[in-house]
Design an enzyme around this catalytic site. Structure first.
Site, PDB file in Angstrom:
ATOM      1  CD  GLU A  45     -62.676  -7.680  33.735  1.00 15.91           C
ATOM      2  OE1 GLU A  45     -62.272  -6.702  34.397  1.00 15.91           O
ATOM      3  OE2 GLU A  45     -62.458  -7.819  32.522  1.00 15.91           O
ATOM      4  CB  CYS A  47     -68.071  -3.362  41.896  1.00 23.12           C
ATOM      5  SG  CYS A  47     -68.713  -2.990  40.258  1.00 23.12           S
ATOM      6  CB  CYS A  53     -73.437   2.480  26.808  1.00 24.10           C
ATOM      7  SG  CYS A  53     -74.996   1.877  27.510  1.00 24.10           S
ATOM      8  CB  CYS A  62     -69.739   1.522  28.548  1.00 29.49           C
ATOM      9  SG  CYS A  62     -69.482   0.081  29.610  1.00 29.49           S
ATOM     10  N   GLY A  94     -71.880  -6.014  32.294  1.00 22.88           N
ATOM     11  CA  GLY A  94     -73.192  -6.549  31.977  1.00 22.88           C
ATOM     12  C   GLY A  94     -74.354  -5.699  32.431  1.00 22.88           C
ATOM     13  CB  SER A 134     -76.791   4.021  33.740  1.00 29.09           C
ATOM     14  OG  SER A 134     -76.156   3.260  34.745  1.00 29.09           O
ATOM     15  CB  CYS A 141     -67.372   3.623  36.424  1.00 29.88           C
ATOM     16  SG  CYS A 141     -67.641   3.974  38.122  1.00 29.88           S
TER      17      CYS A 141
HETATM   18  N1  SAH Z   1     -75.377  -2.021  32.757  1.00 29.87           N
HETATM   19  C1  SAH Z   1     -75.549  -1.431  34.040  1.00 29.87           C
HETATM   20  C2  SAH Z   1     -74.412  -1.673  35.016  1.00 29.87           C
HETATM   21  C3  SAH Z   1     -72.977  -1.586  34.530  1.00 29.87           C
HETATM   22  S1  SAH Z   1     -72.265  -0.016  34.199  1.00 29.87           S
HETATM   23  C4  SAH Z   1     -75.774   0.062  33.900  1.00 29.87           C
HETATM   24  O1  SAH Z   1     -75.667   0.580  32.797  1.00 29.87           O
HETATM   25  O2  SAH Z   1     -76.121   0.714  34.878  1.00 29.87           O
HETATM   26  C5  SAH Z   1     -71.984   0.806  35.711  1.00 29.87           C
HETATM   27  C6  SAH Z   1     -71.898   2.331  35.540  1.00 29.87           C
HETATM   28  O3  SAH Z   1     -70.687   2.727  34.888  1.00 29.87           O
HETATM   29  C7  SAH Z   1     -73.031   2.900  34.690  1.00 29.87           C
HETATM   30  O4  SAH Z   1     -73.647   3.947  35.374  1.00 29.87           O
HETATM   31  C8  SAH Z   1     -72.316   3.446  33.459  1.00 29.87           C
HETATM   32  O5  SAH Z   1     -72.975   4.567  32.947  1.00 29.87           O
HETATM   33  C9  SAH Z   1     -70.961   3.790  34.009  1.00 29.87           C
HETATM   34  N2  SAH Z   1     -69.905   3.886  32.980  1.00 29.87           N
HETATM   35  C10 SAH Z   1     -69.802   3.142  31.863  1.00 29.87           C
HETATM   36  N3  SAH Z   1     -68.703   3.490  31.164  1.00 29.87           N
HETATM   37  C11 SAH Z   1     -68.088   4.475  31.871  1.00 29.87           C
HETATM   38  C12 SAH Z   1     -66.882   5.225  31.684  1.00 29.87           C
HETATM   39  N4  SAH Z   1     -66.094   5.018  30.639  1.00 29.87           N
HETATM   40  N5  SAH Z   1     -66.559   6.156  32.619  1.00 29.87           N
HETATM   41  C13 SAH Z   1     -67.351   6.349  33.703  1.00 29.87           C
HETATM   42  N6  SAH Z   1     -68.480   5.647  33.925  1.00 29.87           N
HETATM   43  C14 SAH Z   1     -68.857   4.725  33.021  1.00 29.87           C
END
Ligand code: SAH
Length: 349
Positions: A86, A99, A110, A113, A157, A212, A331
């Site tokens: 994606e 992205c 997490c 996410c 990822g 993050s 995100c």
């Molecule tokens: N694994 C890496 C990159 C992918 S996530 C990381 O964790 O940084 C990219 C960003 O999206 C991260 O900062 C994560 O905290 C955020 N994110 C994940 N789920 C989200 C959600 N439901 N709403 C808003 N941001 C989210």
């Protein structure tokens, strides 16, 4: 068949004979956007045929494209084994953002996410990472504006979990005879894989780093991001302090605002304390909600209040705009296969 985009130029120079063929082909593929050896009339006819038998220089097909009302586009890029990477293109006036994903799914789980709910299917190869950029670039930018984008590794990822392939992809994107992306235009975002951060800091060429964080105490972060039990906040931030930065460069901290969980003024104060001696800027991301997630997005008032606390303590803090929400491109929303998509989205291809 060898996937051309998996290879660095210097590797190709060891494979092709005479070695200058590697440079010719590299430029044809990355500069002239050729996807067929027959177009490379600077190569002898017989070589064109034999190269075509061994090398795949076609970009992967776009299985589906979802177009958001705000101009954001999400791509399902079909990989050789039928999986989808994606990719999201986010148009901006001056410089757009591409992205990209580094894995199919993610192992880190997490809790806020959607990708985290999938588990890890597999790593992406360097070429699968590079080709996502090329697909989005060529579908959205004109020849004149072809360089006006930044790359963020914030799709599916955990990039540092797929360290070697991700760094190889970054080197290929950085190559002066390829896309020539400067390091300052690429950002690697990690949930905090500490050994990977240390390794990254020792590379000869280093992209921007984003961490993050989301929880500002170990207690909270343990709940939200299980990786914190392995690499707790203090150790993570020590590694960030040791991370080499250029003049005026800063580390970005992404902080997801979850109503009643991470959005209180006290959470902001805890964050201030953590970041006070770090060259940091904070991106506040109000949660992108999904039914499967047991969290809510805070009110705009709570978001502003949180931001004001940070700014009041001299920490630069920005609120990330919610782009592409209507096509599940925002995100943390990358998760669903096309079969799960709502039917009212628009797409081409
Ligand atoms: N694994 C890496 C990159 C992918 S996530 C990381 O964790 O940084 C990219 C960003 O999206 C991260 O900062 C994560 O905290 C955020 N994110 C994940 N789920 C989200 C959600 N439901 N709403 C808003 N941001 C989210």
């Amino acid at each position: 068949m060898n996937f051309f985009f998996d290879y660095e130029r210097r590797e190709l120079a060891d494979i092709f004979h005479p070695p200058f063929r590697a440079m010719q082909i590299y430029k044809s593929v990355y500069h002239r956007w050729f996807d067929d050896f027959e177009l490379m009339t600077d190569l002898p006819k017989t070589s064109r045929t034999s190269f075509a038998e061994e090398w795949d220089i076609k970009l992967p097909a776009v299985h589906r494209r979802f177009d958001s009302a705000d101009g954001t586009r999400r791509y399902l890029v079909r990989l050789s084994d039928g999986e989808f990477a994606e990719t999201v293109f986010i148009p901006e006036e001056h410089r757009s953002t591409i992205c990209i994903s580094s894995q199919i799914g993610c192992a880190l789980a997490c809790t806020f996410c959607l990708t985290g709910q999938l588990g890890l299917t597999r790593h992406l190869s360097a070429g699968e990472i590079v080709s996502q950029v090329l697909v989005a670039q060529r579908d959205n930018l004109s020849w004149e504006s072809r360089d006006s984008f930044n790359i963020v590794l914030m799709g599916m990822g955990e990039p540092l979990h797929n360290y070697d392939n991700v760094m190889k992809a970054i080197r290929i994107l950085h190559d002066e005879h390829g896309l020539n992306m400067s390091m300052s235009r690429m950002t690697l975002s990690t949930a905090g894989l500490l050994p990977g951060i240390e390794r990254l800091g020792n590379e000869p060429a280093i992209p921007n780093l984003a961490i993050s964080l989301t929880g500002a105490t170990n207690e909270k972060r343990n709940q939200l991001m299980p990786i914190n039990r392995r690499y707790p906040i203090e150790e993570l931030l020590d590694a960030v302090r040791r991370f080499p930065l250029k003049h005026r460069q800063r580390v970005t901290f992404e902080y997801v605002l979850l109503r009643g969980v991470t959005d209180a003024p006290q959470d902001a104060l805890n964050l201030v304390k953590l970041l006070k001696d770090i060259r940091a800027k904070v991106n506040l991301i109000p949660l992108n909600e999904a039914e499967e997630l047991g969290y809510k997005r805070p009110s705009d008032t709570a978001v502003e209040r949180f931001q004001r606390v940070l700014i009041g303590h001299n920490i630069s803090a920005f609120v990330r705009k919610n782009r592409g929400n209507d096509i599940s491109a925002a995100c943390g929303q990358l998760k669903k296969k096309w079969a799960d998509e709502p039917q009212n989205v628009s797409f081409n291809h």
